[in-house]
Design a protein around this motif. Structure first.
Motif, PDB file in Angstrom:
ATOM      1  N   PRO A   1     -30.368  18.524  -7.963  1.00  0.00           N
ATOM      2  CA  PRO A   1     -31.502  18.169  -7.099  1.00  0.00           C
ATOM      3  C   PRO A   1     -31.127  18.313  -5.627  1.00  0.00           C
ATOM      4  O   PRO A   1     -29.972  18.074  -5.241  1.00  0.00           O
ATOM      5  N   ASP A   2     -32.089  18.694  -4.807  1.00  0.00           N
ATOM      6  CA  ASP A   2     -31.817  18.945  -3.396  1.00  0.00           C
ATOM      7  C   ASP A   2     -31.079  17.775  -2.748  1.00  0.00           C
ATOM      8  O   ASP A   2     -30.137  17.974  -1.977  1.00  0.00           O
ATOM      9  N   GLY A   3     -31.502  16.573  -3.042  1.00  0.00           N
ATOM     10  CA  GLY A   3     -30.913  15.394  -2.419  1.00  0.00           C
ATOM     11  C   GLY A   3     -29.502  15.085  -2.869  1.00  0.00           C
ATOM     12  O   GLY A   3     -28.847  14.223  -2.267  1.00  0.00           O
ATOM     13  N   GLU A   4     -29.024  15.764  -3.903  1.00  0.00           N
ATOM     14  CA  GLU A   4     -27.678  15.499  -4.412  1.00  0.00           C
ATOM     15  C   GLU A   4     -26.682  16.618  -4.092  1.00  0.00           C
ATOM     16  O   GLU A   4     -25.514  16.535  -4.463  1.00  0.00           O
ATOM     17  N   LEU A   5     -27.149  17.644  -3.393  1.00  0.00           N
ATOM     18  CA  LEU A   5     -26.282  18.795  -3.143  1.00  0.00           C
ATOM     19  C   LEU A   5     -25.061  18.408  -2.309  1.00  0.00           C
ATOM     20  O   LEU A   5     -23.925  18.729  -2.665  1.00  0.00           O
ATOM     21  N   GLU A   6     -25.293  17.727  -1.202  1.00  0.00           N
ATOM     22  CA  GLU A   6     -24.179  17.352  -0.324  1.00  0.00           C
ATOM     23  C   GLU A   6     -23.170  16.483  -1.058  1.00  0.00           C
ATOM     24  O   GLU A   6     -21.952  16.719  -0.984  1.00  0.00           O
ATOM     25  N   LYS A   7     -23.666  15.482  -1.785  1.00  0.00           N
ATOM     26  CA  LYS A   7     -22.775  14.556  -2.488  1.00  0.00           C
ATOM     27  C   LYS A   7     -21.967  15.290  -3.553  1.00  0.00           C
ATOM     28  O   LYS A   7     -20.757  15.063  -3.696  1.00  0.00           O
ATOM     29  N   THR A   8     -22.617  16.179  -4.294  1.00  0.00           N
ATOM     30  CA  THR A   8     -21.921  16.898  -5.359  1.00  0.00           C
ATOM     31  C   THR A   8     -20.881  17.845  -4.784  1.00  0.00           C
ATOM     32  O   THR A   8     -19.746  17.937  -5.284  1.00  0.00           O
ATOM     33  N   ALA A   9     -21.247  18.567  -3.714  1.00  0.00           N
ATOM     34  CA  ALA A   9     -20.298  19.488  -3.084  1.00  0.00           C
ATOM     35  C   ALA A   9     -19.081  18.731  -2.570  1.00  0.00           C
ATOM     36  O   ALA A   9     -17.934  19.189  -2.727  1.00  0.00           O
TER      37      ALA A   9
ATOM     38  N   ALA B   1     -17.916  15.872  -3.692  1.00  0.00           N
ATOM     39  CA  ALA B   1     -17.135  15.378  -4.834  1.00  0.00           C
ATOM     40  C   ALA B   1     -16.261  16.494  -5.404  1.00  0.00           C
ATOM     41  O   ALA B   1     -15.078  16.273  -5.718  1.00  0.00           O
ATOM     42  N   TRP B   2     -16.830  17.689  -5.539  1.00  0.00           N
ATOM     43  CA  TRP B   2     -16.036  18.814  -6.040  1.00  0.00           C
ATOM     44  C   TRP B   2     -14.911  19.155  -5.052  1.00  0.00           C
ATOM     45  O   TRP B   2     -13.775  19.400  -5.457  1.00  0.00           O
ATOM     46  N   ALA B   3     -15.239  19.163  -3.761  1.00  0.00           N
ATOM     47  CA  ALA B   3     -14.231  19.499  -2.756  1.00  0.00           C
ATOM     48  C   ALA B   3     -13.105  18.472  -2.747  1.00  0.00           C
ATOM     49  O   ALA B   3     -11.929  18.831  -2.603  1.00  0.00           O
ATOM     50  N   ASP B   4     -13.445  17.197  -2.885  1.00  0.00           N
ATOM     51  CA  ASP B   4     -12.412  16.164  -2.910  1.00  0.00           C
ATOM     52  C   ASP B   4     -11.478  16.352  -4.101  1.00  0.00           C
ATOM     53  O   ASP B   4     -10.261  16.160  -3.987  1.00  0.00           O
ATOM     54  N   ARG B   5     -12.037  16.704  -5.249  1.00  0.00           N
ATOM     55  CA  ARG B   5     -11.184  16.965  -6.410  1.00  0.00           C
ATOM     56  C   ARG B   5     -10.228  18.123  -6.136  1.00  0.00           C
ATOM     57  O   ARG B   5      -9.033  18.052  -6.434  1.00  0.00           O
ATOM     58  N   LEU B   6     -10.753  19.180  -5.559  1.00  0.00           N
ATOM     59  CA  LEU B   6      -9.913  20.336  -5.257  1.00  0.00           C
ATOM     60  C   LEU B   6      -8.870  19.995  -4.200  1.00  0.00           C
ATOM     61  O   LEU B   6      -7.722  20.447  -4.268  1.00  0.00           O
ATOM     62  N   ALA B   7      -9.265  19.183  -3.206  1.00  0.00           N
ATOM     63  CA  ALA B   7      -8.355  18.838  -2.122  1.00  0.00           C
ATOM     64  C   ALA B   7      -7.214  17.943  -2.591  1.00  0.00           C
ATOM     65  O   ALA B   7      -6.202  17.821  -1.897  1.00  0.00           O
ATOM     66  N   HIS B   8      -7.365  17.329  -3.748  1.00  0.00           N
ATOM     67  CA  HIS B   8      -6.291  16.515  -4.314  1.00  0.00           C
ATOM     68  C   HIS B   8      -5.545  17.247  -5.428  1.00  0.00           C
ATOM     69  O   HIS B   8      -4.734  16.657  -6.132  1.00  0.00           O
ATOM     70  N   GLY B   9      -5.830  18.530  -5.573  1.00  0.00           N
ATOM     71  CA  GLY B   9      -5.187  19.330  -6.604  1.00  0.00           C
ATOM     72  C   GLY B   9      -3.940  20.020  -6.084  1.00  0.00           C
ATOM     73  O   GLY B   9      -3.556  19.883  -4.919  1.00  0.00           O
ATOM     74  N   PRO B  10      -3.278  20.795  -6.947  1.00  0.00           N
ATOM     75  CA  PRO B  10      -2.080  21.557  -6.544  1.00  0.00           C
ATOM     76  C   PRO B  10      -2.492  22.807  -5.760  1.00  0.00           C
ATOM     77  O   PRO B  10      -2.741  23.862  -6.329  1.00  0.00           O
ATOM     78  N   THR B  11      -2.534  22.687  -4.457  1.00  0.00           N
ATOM     79  CA  THR B  11      -3.151  23.696  -3.594  1.00  0.00           C
ATOM     80  C   THR B  11      -2.553  25.086  -3.771  1.00  0.00           C
ATOM     81  O   THR B  11      -3.270  26.090  -3.832  1.00  0.00           O
ATOM     82  N   ARG B  12      -1.221  25.171  -3.850  1.00  0.00           N
ATOM     83  CA  ARG B  12      -0.604  26.487  -3.994  1.00  0.00           C
ATOM     84  C   ARG B  12      -0.899  27.085  -5.365  1.00  0.00           C
ATOM     85  O   ARG B  12      -1.093  28.295  -5.502  1.00  0.00           O
ATOM     86  N   ALA B  13      -0.933  26.253  -6.393  1.00  0.00           N
ATOM     87  CA  ALA B  13      -1.283  26.752  -7.720  1.00  0.00           C
ATOM     88  C   ALA B  13      -2.718  27.265  -7.735  1.00  0.00           C
ATOM     89  O   ALA B  13      -3.023  28.292  -8.363  1.00  0.00           O
ATOM     90  N   LEU B  14      -3.613  26.575  -7.048  1.00  0.00           N
ATOM     91  CA  LEU B  14      -5.000  27.032  -6.972  1.00  0.00           C
ATOM     92  C   LEU B  14      -5.088  28.360  -6.228  1.00  0.00           C
ATOM     93  O   LEU B  14      -5.860  29.253  -6.619  1.00  0.00           O
ATOM     94  N   ALA B  15      -4.305  28.514  -5.154  1.00  0.00           N
ATOM     95  CA  ALA B  15      -4.317  29.774  -4.400  1.00  0.00           C
ATOM     96  C   ALA B  15      -3.853  30.930  -5.268  1.00  0.00           C
ATOM     97  O   ALA B  15      -4.459  32.014  -5.270  1.00  0.00           O
ATOM     98  N   LEU B  16      -2.783  30.715  -6.018  1.00  0.00           N
ATOM     99  CA  LEU B  16      -2.267  31.764  -6.890  1.00  0.00           C
ATOM    100  C   LEU B  16      -3.236  32.058  -8.030  1.00  0.00           C
ATOM    101  O   LEU B  16      -3.413  33.212  -8.432  1.00  0.00           O
ATOM    102  N   THR B  17      -3.886  31.013  -8.546  1.00  0.00           N
ATOM    103  CA  THR B  17      -4.875  31.210  -9.609  1.00  0.00           C
ATOM    104  C   THR B  17      -6.049  32.034  -9.106  1.00  0.00           C
ATOM    105  O   THR B  17      -6.526  32.958  -9.781  1.00  0.00           O
ATOM    106  N   LYS B  18      -6.527  31.712  -7.904  1.00  0.00           N
ATOM    107  CA  LYS B  18      -7.625  32.482  -7.305  1.00  0.00           C
ATOM    108  C   LYS B  18      -7.230  33.945  -7.155  1.00  0.00           C
ATOM    109  O   LYS B  18      -8.000  34.849  -7.501  1.00  0.00           O
ATOM    110  N   GLN B  19      -6.024  34.172  -6.658  1.00  0.00           N
ATOM    111  CA  GLN B  19      -5.546  35.540  -6.478  1.00  0.00           C
ATOM    112  C   GLN B  19      -5.467  36.286  -7.805  1.00  0.00           C
ATOM    113  O   GLN B  19      -5.877  37.452  -7.902  1.00  0.00           O
ATOM    114  N   LEU B  20      -4.971  35.619  -8.846  1.00  0.00           N
ATOM    115  CA  LEU B  20      -4.853  36.248 -10.159  1.00  0.00           C
ATOM    116  C   LEU B  20      -6.221  36.621 -10.727  1.00  0.00           C
ATOM    117  O   LEU B  20      -6.421  37.728 -11.234  1.00  0.00           O
ATOM    118  N   VAL B  21      -7.160  35.688 -10.660  1.00  0.00           N
ATOM    119  CA  VAL B  21      -8.488  35.942 -11.226  1.00  0.00           C
ATOM    120  C   VAL B  21      -9.182  37.070 -10.483  1.00  0.00           C
ATOM    121  O   VAL B  21      -9.743  37.993 -11.094  1.00  0.00           O
TER     122      VAL B  21
END
Length: 280
Positions: free
Chosen positions: A204-212, A214-234
C-alpha cells in the motif's frame, strides 16, 4: 515519499527551490537514502541530477559507513525519465554525438547502480517511465506502491529504448515479454510488474517508506562484503557460461572467507548465537 516522510536534506542545507535540492540525500544508521525531489516534473532527470546520482552511488559504494541504499521519489512520480524540456542541442549534429551522449549519460547512471557494491533498493512511489523505469529495474530489489506504474515510453516517441533497457528487461523477464513492453509501450501496473518478476513486492502507498526502510535496515546489518560479492556473481552470471560462473563463485568464496564477517558467521554458528556483522 508519502505524506509524513521525515525531511531529508542535502549536506549543504540548501533551500528546497535550488537545483541542489532536486536530489535530497542523507545517511542514517548505515542506510543511504536518495530522494528525487522535483515532483512537478514527476522527477524527470536533468543532466546535473544524473551526474549527482552517479556520484552518490559511487560514494556509497566506497564508503564503509554505508551498507545499504534506498532510492525513491517525491510526489506522484518515481522518475519520468530524462528531462527533455531543454530541447535538442543547438548546432549541427555530428555522427557519433548521440551515441557519445548516451554512453556518458544514461548508460553511466545505470552502470553506477549495477556496479554499486552496496545493495540498492528502489522504492517506486509513482510513475517510472523510460529511463526512470530502467533506473528502478537496475536496482537489486524493487518495492512498488500500489499506485506505481512502469512505462516503456520510448516507442510512443519513435525512439529506441536507452538507459540499458534492452539489456535489463530480457534478463529479468525474457525476450518475448520485453518486446511486448517495448513494442507496445503500455503502462504496466505495479501488481502486473510483480507478476512478471520486475517487482519484488507491492505494498500500500502508505507503507512504502516503512517497508523500504525495514528491508534496508536488514541489509545494513548483514555481511556487507558477502552481499557485494553475491551481487557481482549474480549480475555477471547472466553473461557467463557455467565454467566461468563456477570459477567466479570459487574466487568470490575465497575472497569472502578472509573477511571479518565471514569469520563471525562461522563463529556464531559454532557458538549457537546470532551473528553480529559489521560490514568488514
Amino acid at each position: 515519499m508519502t505524506a509524513g516522510t521525515p525531511r531529508v536534506t542535502g549536506t549543504t542545507g540548501e533551500p528546497e527551490t535550488s537545483p541542489e535540492s532536486w536530489i535530497r540525500h542523507a545517511t542514517d544508521h548505515h542506510v543511504s537514502t536518495v530522494i528525487l525531489n522535483r515532483p512537478e516534473t514527476l522527477n524527470a532527470l536533468t543532466p546535473d541530477q544524473r551526474e549527482r546520482l552517479i556520484r552518490l552511488f559511487s560514494e556509497a559504494s566506497a564508503d564503509p559507513a554505508v551498507r545499504a541504499v534506498v532510492l525513491t521519489g517525491t510526489g506522484r512520480g518515481f522518475c519520468a525519465g530524462a528531462d527533455l524540456r531543454g530541447g535538442a542541442p543547438t548546432g549541427d549534429r555530428v555522427a557519433g554525438d548521440v551515441a557519445r551522449t548516451l554512453r556518458e549519460g544514461a548508460q553511466r547512471l545505470i552502470a553506477a547502480v549495477l556496479d554499486c557494491e552496496k545493495p540498492v533498493i528502489a522504492a517506486v512511489n509513482g510513475t517510472a517511465a523510460g529511463l526512470g523505469a530502467h533506473l528502478a529495474f537496475a536496482c537489486d530489489l524493487v518495492l512498488a506502491a500500489e499506485s506505481a506504474r512502469f512505462i516503456e515510453v520510448f516507442v510512443r516517441r519513435g525512439l529506441v529504448p536507452d538507459g540499458g533497457g534492452a539489456y535489463l528487461l530480457p534478463r529479468l523477464i525474457g525476450p518475448r515479454r520485453a518486446k511486448e513492453l517495448m513494442f507496445l509501450g503500455d503502462a504496466l501496473t505495479a501488481p502486473d510488474a510483480e507478476r512478471l518478476g520486475l517487482v519484488n513486492r507491492v505494498v500500500p502507498d502508505g507503507e512504502l517508506e516503512k517497508t523500504a526502510r525495514a528491508w534496508a535496515d536488514r541489509l545494513a546489518h548483514g555481511p556487507t562484503r558477502a552481499l557485494a560479492l553475491t551481487k557481482q556473481l549474480v549480475n555477471a552470471s547472466l553473461d557467463a557460461d557455467r565454467s566461468t560462473a563456477f570459477a567466479a563463485e570459487a574466487a568470490a568464496q575465497e575472497i569472502n572467507m578472509t573477511t571479518a564477517d565471514a569469520k563471525e558467521g562461522v563463529a556464531s554458528f559454532v557458538e549457537r548465537r546470532a551473528a553480529e556483522f559489521r560490514g568488514r
